[in-house]
Design an enzyme around this catalytic site. Structure first.
Site, short mmCIF file in Angstrom:
data_model
loop_
_atom_site.label_atom_id
_atom_site.label_comp_id
_atom_site.label_asym_id
_atom_site.label_seq_id
_atom_site.Cartn_x
_atom_site.Cartn_y
_atom_site.Cartn_z
N HIS A 203 -3.69 -1.35 -4.25
CA HIS A 203 -3.94 -2.06 -5.51
C HIS A 203 -3.59 -1.18 -6.71
O HIS A 203 -3.00 -1.66 -7.69
CB HIS A 203 -5.41 -2.48 -5.58
CG HIS A 203 -5.77 -3.50 -4.56
ND1 HIS A 203 -7.07 -3.90 -4.34
CD2 HIS A 203 -5.01 -4.22 -3.69
CE1 HIS A 203 -7.10 -4.81 -3.38
NE2 HIS A 203 -5.86 -5.01 -2.97
N SER B 32 -1.28 -8.26 -2.10
CA SER B 32 -2.12 -8.00 -3.26
C SER B 32 -1.56 -6.93 -4.18
O SER B 32 -1.81 -6.96 -5.39
CB SER B 32 -3.53 -7.62 -2.80
OG SER B 32 -3.48 -6.54 -1.88
#
Length: 325
Positions: free
Chosen positions: A201, A150
């Site tokens: 992230h 991610s």
């Protein structure tokens, strides 16, 4: 590693196959990334003894810095904790990868993914260490364990939407300019999805911004792009040789004549200067040393080399040198 019931992976494979089927050009790097992540998760028997376990590759800032563990630094991005985690990331990769690779080309896309992987992991590591040094914030980030693609996906989203002038509606809750959707997703995912890596992230978003800045300041081709192109060319070179070896001459019939697409050893031409027959692969007469008296279409040109272009003694000497007395 909990794989659940295994119902989502077939749906992912079917969706990816349908997406690729309708594309006129199939992005190979995106397909390779999808396959690599899926194979690492499935751990088939032929890879089981090669691939390290997930416990050996968790991204942990403390362990990476303490042991200088590059395996954790690089491989953690390709591991996933469950089937929903893998499928969610791979669906995002499929959508972003197809758009980016189609617009950038495979070489530049591959170099970008490699750069984003290294930068996102590196920035995450620096952020975790900085929080520990300056704020004594150890437990939530410096000692946490994380895996998944991610971080790279957040970086790819920044690159993909960097030039967009549109707006995105988040489930009717929030409308933001598309170029800033990565920041909105960072906050919303953190609020509604427990257990995700906020720092990972955030590191991906910052890596995407850094990549765009570096690309804007550097006009030439990226070194990784040149490396990828060199490797691709080297891998295609043996295939080109094999293909050329087994390629047969092609003849097209047009109007009143024929033209050959390729010459073979059996195609011979006769020199008008010395009437000697020469191989079709040679454009110079072996006896007289004069060029071929036909053009690439097999027809003789208007000017023909005559026997008096070379003295008779010279022609006789060359015949003797070639065939012996």
């Amino acid at each position: 590693m909990d794989r659940g019931r295994g119902r989502m992976l077939p749906l992912l494979a079917l969706h990816a196959a349908s997406e690729y089927y309708r594309l006129p050009w199939k992005p190979p790097v995106t397909a390779g990334l999808l396959a690599a992540n899926s194979l690492i998760y499935l751990r088939p028997a032929f890879l089981r003894n090669i691939l390290p376990s997930i416990d050996e590759v968790w991204f942990n800032a403390h362990l990476i810095l303490k042991h200088r563990d590059l395996k954790r630094f690089f491989l953690s991005a390709f591991y996933h904790v469950g089937e929903p985690h893998l499928v969610c990331n791979m669906m995002s990769l499929l959508w972003k990868g197809i758009q980016l690779e189609t617009s950038m080309g495979s070489a530049e896309f591959a170099s970008m993914v490699a750069a984003l992987l290294g930068m996102s992991q590196g920035i995450t590591l620096v952020l975790a260490k900085s929080l520990l040094l300056f704020f004594d914030y150890e437990r939530p980030y410096y000692s946490e364990y994380a895996v998944g693609f991610s971080g790279v996906l957040f970086a790819m989203k920044v690159v993909l939407n960097s030039q967009s002038e549109n707006y995105t509606d988040f489930l009717g809750i929030l409308i933001v300019p598309t170029r800033y959707t990565a920041w909105a997703e960072l906050i919303l995912i953190q609020l509604f999805v427990p257990g995700v890596s906020f720092l990972g992230h955030l590191g991906g978003i910052l890596a995407g911004i850094l990549y765009l800045w570096l690309k804007g300041t550097y006009s030439g081709a990226a070194p990784l792009t040149l490396l990828y192109r060199g490797i691709s060319s080297a891998l295609r070179w043996p295939m080109r040789i094999v293909r050329n070896l087994f390629r047969s001459p092609t003849t097209w019939i047009s109007g009143r004549g024929t033209s050959r697409g390729a010459r073979s050893v059996s195609d011979k031409w006769r020199s008008q200067a010395c009437t000697d027959d020469n191989s079709g692969l040679s454009s110079i007469c072996e006896l007289s040393g004069l060029p071929s008296n036909r053009n690439d279409n097999g027809f003789s040109p208007r000017h023909l080399h005559r026997s008096h272009d070379l003295p008779s003694d010279e022609l006789r000497r060359r015949r003797i040198d070639r065939f012996g007395r």
